[in-house]
Design a protein around this motif. Sequence first.
Motif, short mmCIF file in Angstrom:
data_model
loop_
_atom_site.label_atom_id
_atom_site.label_comp_id
_atom_site.label_asym_id
_atom_site.label_seq_id
_atom_site.Cartn_x
_atom_site.Cartn_y
_atom_site.Cartn_z
N CYS A 121 0.86 -1.17 0.00
CA CYS A 121 0.00 0.00 0.00
C CYS A 121 0.90 1.23 0.00
O CYS A 121 1.92 1.25 0.69
N CYS A 122 0.53 2.22 -0.77
CA CYS A 122 1.32 3.46 -0.82
C CYS A 122 2.77 3.18 -1.19
O CYS A 122 3.69 3.77 -0.63
N PHE A 123 2.95 2.19 -2.07
CA PHE A 123 4.27 1.84 -2.57
C PHE A 123 5.21 1.39 -1.46
O PHE A 123 6.40 1.66 -1.49
N ALA A 124 4.66 0.69 -0.46
CA ALA A 124 5.44 0.16 0.65
C ALA A 124 4.78 -1.13 1.15
O ALA A 124 3.56 -1.30 1.05
N LEU A 125 5.59 -2.04 1.70
CA LEU A 125 5.07 -3.27 2.31
C LEU A 125 4.70 -2.95 3.75
O LEU A 125 5.53 -2.43 4.52
N GLN A 126 3.44 -3.24 4.13
CA GLN A 126 2.94 -2.83 5.44
C GLN A 126 2.13 -3.93 6.11
O GLN A 126 1.58 -4.80 5.44
N ASP A 127 2.07 -3.85 7.43
CA ASP A 127 1.05 -4.54 8.23
C ASP A 127 0.19 -3.44 8.82
O ASP A 127 0.70 -2.39 9.23
N LYS A 128 -1.14 -3.69 8.87
CA LYS A 128 -2.03 -2.64 9.36
C LYS A 128 -3.31 -3.23 9.90
O LYS A 128 -3.66 -4.37 9.60
N VAL A 129 -3.99 -2.44 10.71
CA VAL A 129 -5.34 -2.76 11.17
C VAL A 129 -6.20 -1.54 10.91
O VAL A 129 -5.78 -0.40 11.14
N TRP A 130 -7.41 -1.80 10.39
CA TRP A 130 -8.36 -0.74 10.08
C TRP A 130 -9.55 -0.81 11.02
O TRP A 130 -9.99 -1.90 11.39
N VAL A 131 -10.06 0.35 11.39
CA VAL A 131 -11.33 0.50 12.09
C VAL A 131 -12.05 1.67 11.43
O VAL A 131 -11.45 2.40 10.65
N HIS A 132 -13.32 1.82 11.75
CA HIS A 132 -14.08 2.97 11.25
C HIS A 132 -14.58 3.78 12.44
O HIS A 132 -14.99 3.21 13.45
N ASP A 133 -14.51 5.11 12.30
CA ASP A 133 -15.00 5.96 13.38
C ASP A 133 -16.53 5.92 13.39
O ASP A 133 -17.15 5.29 12.53
N PRO A 134 -17.18 6.55 14.38
CA PRO A 134 -18.64 6.48 14.47
C PRO A 134 -19.38 6.97 13.23
O PRO A 134 -20.51 6.54 12.98
N ALA A 135 -18.77 7.82 12.43
CA ALA A 135 -19.42 8.30 11.21
C ALA A 135 -19.09 7.42 10.00
O ALA A 135 -19.54 7.70 8.89
N GLY A 136 -18.28 6.38 10.22
CA GLY A 136 -17.96 5.46 9.14
C GLY A 136 -16.69 5.76 8.38
O GLY A 136 -16.37 5.10 7.40
N ALA A 137 -15.92 6.74 8.84
CA ALA A 137 -14.67 7.09 8.15
C ALA A 137 -13.56 6.11 8.54
O ALA A 137 -13.41 5.75 9.71
N PRO A 138 -12.76 5.67 7.56
CA PRO A 138 -11.70 4.69 7.83
C PRO A 138 -10.52 5.30 8.58
O PRO A 138 -10.12 6.43 8.33
N ARG A 139 -10.00 4.52 9.52
CA ARG A 139 -8.80 4.89 10.30
C ARG A 139 -7.90 3.68 10.34
O ARG A 139 -8.35 2.55 10.49
N GLU A 140 -6.58 3.90 10.22
CA GLU A 140 -5.65 2.78 10.23
C GLU A 140 -4.52 3.01 11.22
O GLU A 140 -4.14 4.13 11.50
N VAL A 141 -4.00 1.90 11.75
CA VAL A 141 -2.74 1.88 12.49
C VAL A 141 -1.86 0.94 11.67
O VAL A 141 -2.27 -0.19 11.37
N TYR A 142 -0.67 1.41 11.31
CA TYR A 142 0.15 0.62 10.40
C TYR A 142 1.64 0.79 10.70
O TYR A 142 2.06 1.74 11.36
N THR A 143 2.42 -0.17 10.19
CA THR A 143 3.86 -0.06 10.22
C THR A 143 4.39 -0.39 8.83
O THR A 143 3.81 -1.21 8.11
N ILE A 144 5.47 0.23 8.47
CA ILE A 144 6.12 -0.02 7.18
C ILE A 144 7.22 -1.05 7.39
O ILE A 144 8.13 -0.83 8.19
N LYS A 145 7.11 -2.16 6.67
CA LYS A 145 8.10 -3.23 6.77
C LYS A 145 9.18 -3.10 5.70
O LYS A 145 10.31 -3.52 5.91
#
Length: 129
Positions: A100-124
Amino acid sequence: MSRVQLALNVADLEASVEFYSTMFGVEPHKRRPGYANFAIADPPLKLVLIEVPEAERGSGVVGALNHLGVEVADVAEVSAASTRFVEAGLATFDETDTTCCFALQDKVWVHDPAGAPREVYTIKDDNPV
């Protein structure tokens, strides 16, 4: 080190790169067709610019936000965030070894109460072949 990621939709990538380079006093960390990202030290920010058609982007703040995220130092921090989200009853979507974004990553996605995507990620790998 953790830092907030702000991913913006932009209609004119070149003008936006020039603007944010001036605003933050740094050049992009990575450039690809239709894409640029800045690794800004002060304030600690990963700014991502994603070029979209002007009709989709619109003007002003409407259509500007693509998503928000938090870049963390390693896979353990992504895993800890995923566990925290699940224990809080949030629906999560995990991605491991994803490009993703031209990088190898691990990530977890959640959505805020309005449905907008939020991620926590690291670049490997910041520049996988």
